[in-house]
Design a protein around this motif. Structure first.
Motif, mmCIF file in Angstrom:
data_model
loop_
_atom_site.group_PDB
_atom_site.id
_atom_site.type_symbol
_atom_site.label_atom_id
_atom_site.label_comp_id
_atom_site.label_asym_id
_atom_site.label_seq_id
_atom_site.Cartn_x
_atom_site.Cartn_y
_atom_site.Cartn_z
ATOM 1 N N ASP A 290 15.530 1.426 3.492
ATOM 2 C CA ASP A 290 15.271 2.852 3.696
ATOM 3 C C ASP A 290 13.770 3.117 3.780
ATOM 4 N N VAL A 291 13.008 2.514 2.888
ATOM 5 C CA VAL A 291 11.549 2.686 2.901
ATOM 6 C C VAL A 291 10.978 2.166 4.216
ATOM 7 N N ALA A 292 11.424 0.998 4.652
ATOM 8 C CA ALA A 292 10.912 0.417 5.902
ATOM 9 C C ALA A 292 11.225 1.318 7.100
ATOM 10 N N ILE A 293 12.435 1.847 7.151
ATOM 11 C CA ILE A 293 12.815 2.731 8.265
ATOM 12 C C ILE A 293 12.006 4.027 8.215
ATOM 13 N N GLN A 294 11.817 4.590 7.034
ATOM 14 C CA GLN A 294 11.041 5.833 6.910
ATOM 15 C C GLN A 294 9.582 5.617 7.306
ATOM 16 N N ASN B 102 0.809 -1.221 0.000
ATOM 17 C CA ASN B 102 0.000 0.000 0.000
ATOM 18 C C ASN B 102 0.841 1.270 0.000
ATOM 19 N N ASP B 103 2.145 1.143 -0.173
ATOM 20 C CA ASP B 103 3.032 2.302 -0.144
ATOM 21 C C ASP B 103 3.472 2.661 -1.561
ATOM 22 N N THR B 104 3.274 3.911 -1.930
ATOM 23 C CA THR B 104 3.612 4.344 -3.288
ATOM 24 C C THR B 104 5.109 4.490 -3.503
ATOM 25 N N VAL B 105 5.895 4.630 -2.438
ATOM 26 C CA VAL B 105 7.342 4.767 -2.575
ATOM 27 C C VAL B 105 8.007 3.391 -2.680
ATOM 28 N N ALA B 106 7.481 2.410 -1.965
ATOM 29 C CA ALA B 106 8.095 1.076 -1.928
ATOM 30 C C ALA B 106 8.182 0.437 -3.311
ATOM 31 N N ILE B 107 7.228 0.723 -4.179
ATOM 32 C CA ILE B 107 7.257 0.092 -5.507
ATOM 33 C C ILE B 107 8.449 0.543 -6.340
ATOM 34 N N TRP B 108 9.095 1.640 -5.940
ATOM 35 C CA TRP B 108 10.257 2.135 -6.679
ATOM 36 C C TRP B 108 11.566 1.575 -6.139
ATOM 37 N N ALA B 109 11.510 0.839 -5.042
ATOM 38 C CA ALA B 109 12.721 0.256 -4.466
ATOM 39 C C ALA B 109 13.271 -0.811 -5.405
ATOM 40 N N ARG B 110 14.572 -0.753 -5.637
ATOM 41 C CA ARG B 110 15.210 -1.717 -6.541
ATOM 42 C C ARG B 110 16.347 -2.479 -5.881
ATOM 43 N N THR B 111 16.784 -2.012 -4.709
ATOM 44 C CA THR B 111 17.896 -2.663 -4.014
ATOM 45 C C THR B 111 17.505 -2.911 -2.563
ATOM 46 N N LYS B 112 18.321 -3.704 -1.900
ATOM 47 C CA LYS B 112 18.109 -3.968 -0.475
ATOM 48 C C LYS B 112 18.170 -2.653 0.311
ATOM 49 N N ILE C 260 12.360 -4.541 9.726
ATOM 50 C CA ILE C 260 13.672 -3.934 9.447
ATOM 51 C C ILE C 260 14.780 -4.948 9.723
ATOM 52 N N ARG C 261 14.654 -5.639 10.818
ATOM 53 C CA ARG C 261 15.644 -6.656 11.193
ATOM 54 C C ARG C 261 15.656 -7.792 10.173
ATOM 55 N N ASP C 262 14.490 -8.270 9.793
ATOM 56 C CA ASP C 262 14.403 -9.377 8.831
ATOM 57 C C ASP C 262 14.998 -9.006 7.473
ATOM 58 N N ILE C 263 14.712 -7.798 7.006
ATOM 59 C CA ILE C 263 15.257 -7.368 5.713
ATOM 60 C C ILE C 263 16.780 -7.311 5.802
ATOM 61 N N TYR C 264 17.282 -6.784 6.895
ATOM 62 C CA TYR C 264 18.743 -6.696 7.079
ATOM 63 C C TYR C 264 19.386 -8.092 7.012
ATOM 64 N N LEU C 265 18.731 -9.080 7.625
ATOM 65 C CA LEU C 265 19.301 -10.420 7.689
ATOM 66 C C LEU C 265 19.084 -11.247 6.428
ATOM 67 N N HIS D 208 23.265 3.591 10.639
ATOM 68 C CA HIS D 208 23.708 2.229 10.294
ATOM 69 C C HIS D 208 23.336 1.871 8.861
ATOM 70 N N LEU D 209 22.205 2.325 8.402
ATOM 71 C CA LEU D 209 21.804 2.054 7.018
ATOM 72 C C LEU D 209 22.778 2.721 6.047
ATOM 73 N N ILE D 210 23.051 3.982 6.268
ATOM 74 C CA ILE D 210 23.917 4.741 5.359
ATOM 75 C C ILE D 210 25.344 4.191 5.358
ATOM 76 N N PHE D 211 25.854 3.825 6.534
ATOM 77 C CA PHE D 211 27.241 3.385 6.628
ATOM 78 C C PHE D 211 27.383 1.865 6.759
ATOM 79 N N SER D 212 26.382 1.148 6.289
ATOM 80 C CA SER D 212 26.401 -0.324 6.277
ATOM 81 C C SER D 212 26.696 -0.918 7.651
ATOM 82 N N GLY D 213 26.052 -0.376 8.651
ATOM 83 C CA GLY D 213 26.215 -0.890 10.009
ATOM 84 C C GLY D 213 25.237 -2.015 10.281
ATOM 85 N N ASP D 214 25.187 -2.447 11.514
ATOM 86 C CA ASP D 214 24.366 -3.576 11.927
ATOM 87 C C ASP D 214 22.946 -3.115 12.283
ATOM 88 N N LEU D 215 22.044 -3.240 11.328
ATOM 89 C CA LEU D 215 20.649 -2.848 11.564
ATOM 90 C C LEU D 215 19.934 -3.825 12.492
#
Length: 186
Positions: free
Chosen positions: A75-79, A60-70, A177-182, A128-135
């Motif tokens: 980012d969408v999930a955190i926002q 149901n999110d109009t931004v999520a459909i544009w996501a192409r990478t992990k 967020i945790r599941d996507i990270y893993l 952590h998202l921006i600098f590839s840390g442990d989400l």
């Protein structure tokens, strides 16, 4: 007589047109929702422990459909989680401010404090998202503040919980967020 039948048929059709329109809009919307599940959303949701929640929020999110990478889907999930958090924090603040019962107000204030602490957890998640840390760890730290608030209500069953459903949804976001990270998206 012909004119009467024709007029009657036109009147019947006029009354049916709004219903036909509403039905066609609903069919169109279902097709849009079905098309909104992209391969990256499907991968994220199928690997999640909160699968139905994931499909519901991303579908149901109009931004999520544009996501192409992990990174994009994280980012969408955190926002979305942050947006949900700010709405809940405002509600907790409002409930706390307007409460007249001292016992209720004390518990609401303690819960509000946990929500204030959550703000820095969201900043940490973004870092952590921006600098590839442990989400995984960042979302677990955020969950600690949320579950502290939930436990306040659990141990005070006589105090109404105006944010029970909201707390549950925010917990689902942290798990998502945790599941996507893993999950590996390779």
């Amino acid at each position: 007589m012909w004119r009467l039948i024709s007029s009657s048929s036109s009147m019947s059709l006029m009354f049916l047109l709004p219903y036909i329109f509403l039905l066609s809009v609903e069919i169109f919307n279902s097709n849009l929702r079905a098309n909104a599940i992209t391969p990256i959303i499907q991968r994220a949701c199928d690997s999640s422990t909160v699968k139905d929640f994931c499909y519901n929020v991303f579908g149901n999110d109009t931004v999520a459909i544009w996501a192409r990478t992990k990174f994009n889907i994280q980012d969408v999930a955190i926002q979305m989680a942050y947006s949900n958090y700010t709405n809940i924090a405002r509600k907790v603040l409002s409930v706390t401010t307007n409460e007249t019962n001292r016992e209720f107000k004390k518990l609401y204030r303690k819960c509000l404090h946990q929500y204030i602490l959550l703000k820095s957890d969201f900043e940490d998640m973004i870092h952590h998202l921006i600098f590839s840390g442990d989400l995984d760890q960042a979302s677990q730290r955020a969950s600690t503040h949320l579950f502290t608030c939930i436990h306040y209500f659990y141990y005070s069953p006589n105090i109404p919980n105006p944010i029970a459903k909201e707390n549950e949804n925010l917990a689902y976001f942290f798990e998502l967020i945790r599941d996507i990270y893993l999950t590996s998206f390779d």
